[in-house]
Design a protein around this motif. Structure first.
Motif, PDB file in Angstrom:
ATOM      1  N   TYR A  14       0.837  -1.211   0.000  1.00  0.00           N
ATOM      2  CA  TYR A  14       0.000   0.000   0.000  1.00  0.00           C
ATOM      3  C   TYR A  14       0.873   1.262   0.000  1.00  0.00           C
ATOM      4  O   TYR A  14       0.613   2.195  -0.756  1.00  0.00           O
ATOM      5  N   CYS A  37     -17.550   1.382  -1.725  1.00  0.00           N
ATOM      6  CA  CYS A  37     -16.640   2.179  -0.892  1.00  0.00           C
ATOM      7  C   CYS A  37     -15.918   3.285  -1.654  1.00  0.00           C
ATOM      8  O   CYS A  37     -15.220   4.089  -1.043  1.00  0.00           O
ATOM      9  N   ASP A  39     -13.454   2.900  -3.925  1.00  0.00           N
ATOM     10  CA  ASP A  39     -12.122   2.556  -4.419  1.00  0.00           C
ATOM     11  C   ASP A  39     -12.120   2.629  -5.942  1.00  0.00           C
ATOM     12  O   ASP A  39     -13.105   2.265  -6.580  1.00  0.00           O
ATOM     13  N   GLY A  61      -7.874   4.505  -2.831  1.00  0.00           N
ATOM     14  CA  GLY A  61      -8.812   3.728  -2.045  1.00  0.00           C
ATOM     15  C   GLY A  61      -8.144   3.126  -0.830  1.00  0.00           C
ATOM     16  O   GLY A  61      -7.064   3.554  -0.415  1.00  0.00           O
ATOM     17  N   CYS A  62      -8.792   2.127  -0.307  1.00  0.00           N
ATOM     18  CA  CYS A  62      -8.321   1.501   0.932  1.00  0.00           C
ATOM     19  C   CYS A  62      -7.037   0.711   0.705  1.00  0.00           C
ATOM     20  O   CYS A  62      -6.655   0.408  -0.422  1.00  0.00           O
ATOM     21  N   ALA A  63      -6.401   0.360   1.801  1.00  0.00           N
ATOM     22  CA  ALA A  63      -5.142  -0.390   1.735  1.00  0.00           C
ATOM     23  C   ALA A  63      -5.334  -1.733   1.030  1.00  0.00           C
ATOM     24  O   ALA A  63      -4.472  -2.153   0.254  1.00  0.00           O
ATOM     25  N   SER A  65      -7.568  -2.651  -1.388  1.00  0.00           N
ATOM     26  CA  SER A  65      -7.728  -2.545  -2.846  1.00  0.00           C
ATOM     27  C   SER A  65      -6.422  -2.172  -3.528  1.00  0.00           C
ATOM     28  O   SER A  65      -6.066  -2.738  -4.561  1.00  0.00           O
ATOM     29  N   ARG A 104     -14.751  -6.369   2.110  1.00  0.00           N
ATOM     30  CA  ARG A 104     -13.305  -6.266   1.841  1.00  0.00           C
ATOM     31  C   ARG A 104     -12.896  -7.151   0.678  1.00  0.00           C
ATOM     32  O   ARG A 104     -11.942  -6.861  -0.018  1.00  0.00           O
ATOM     33  N   CYS A 107     -13.112  -5.209  -2.367  1.00  0.00           N
ATOM     34  CA  CYS A 107     -11.950  -4.316  -2.455  1.00  0.00           C
ATOM     35  C   CYS A 107     -10.750  -5.073  -3.022  1.00  0.00           C
ATOM     36  O   CYS A 107     -10.040  -4.574  -3.894  1.00  0.00           O
TER      37      CYS A 107
END
Length: 140
Positions: A14, A37, A39, A61-63, A65, A104, A107
């Motif tokens: 990430y 979300c 992403d 986006g999130c860690a 994805s 998740r 993601c």
């Protein structure tokens, strides 16, 4: 590996994603968003024959994805379009290495679905079975 080591591995991808950036000369590309979300991932691919010679992604986006997409880029470089098109999500999830909730999970596989969309649009590879019945206009 323990969950803690996998978490460190995810954070490493990430913070310093592999193959992140633009690919000036590419043969195909695709962009997708996870509506749950927000992403986003864009992937560009350059081929040497049918082999992926280079691949890059951009996204936010999130860690999960972003790290999973970084891991995916490492996994697909040097593979054929057909190999990648038939790649199961479990292969990528094994690389991620930690249990994920259903949200998740979406993601984690965003990059894989985006890459498969690019391969479908540019090389005519089959779409994943779970996309059966999706209208071609929805894939643009």
């Amino acid at each position: 590996m323990s969950d803690e080591l996998y978490r460190d591995y995810i954070l490493e991808h990430y913070k310093s994603p592999h193959h992140f950036g633009t690919l000036e000369k590419h043969d195909l590309q695709a962009h997708d968003v996870n509506p749950l979300c927000g992403d986003e991932v864009s992937i560009a691919v350059a081929f040497d024959g049918d082999t992926i010679a280079d691949v890059k992604f951009q996204g936010r986006g999130c860690a999960i994805s972003q790290a999973a997409t970084s891991m995916l880029m490492d996994m697909v470089k040097g593979r054929s379009a057909e190999e990648v098109a038939s790649m199961s999500r479990e292969e990528l999830l094994d690389e991620v290495g930690i249990p994920l909730t259903p949200v998740r999970l979406k993601c984690a596989i965003l990059g894989l679905s985006t890459l498969k969309l690019a391969l479908h649009k540019g090389k005519g590879t089959p779409l994943p079975e779970e996309w059966a019945g999706v209208d071609e206009l929805e894939l643009r």
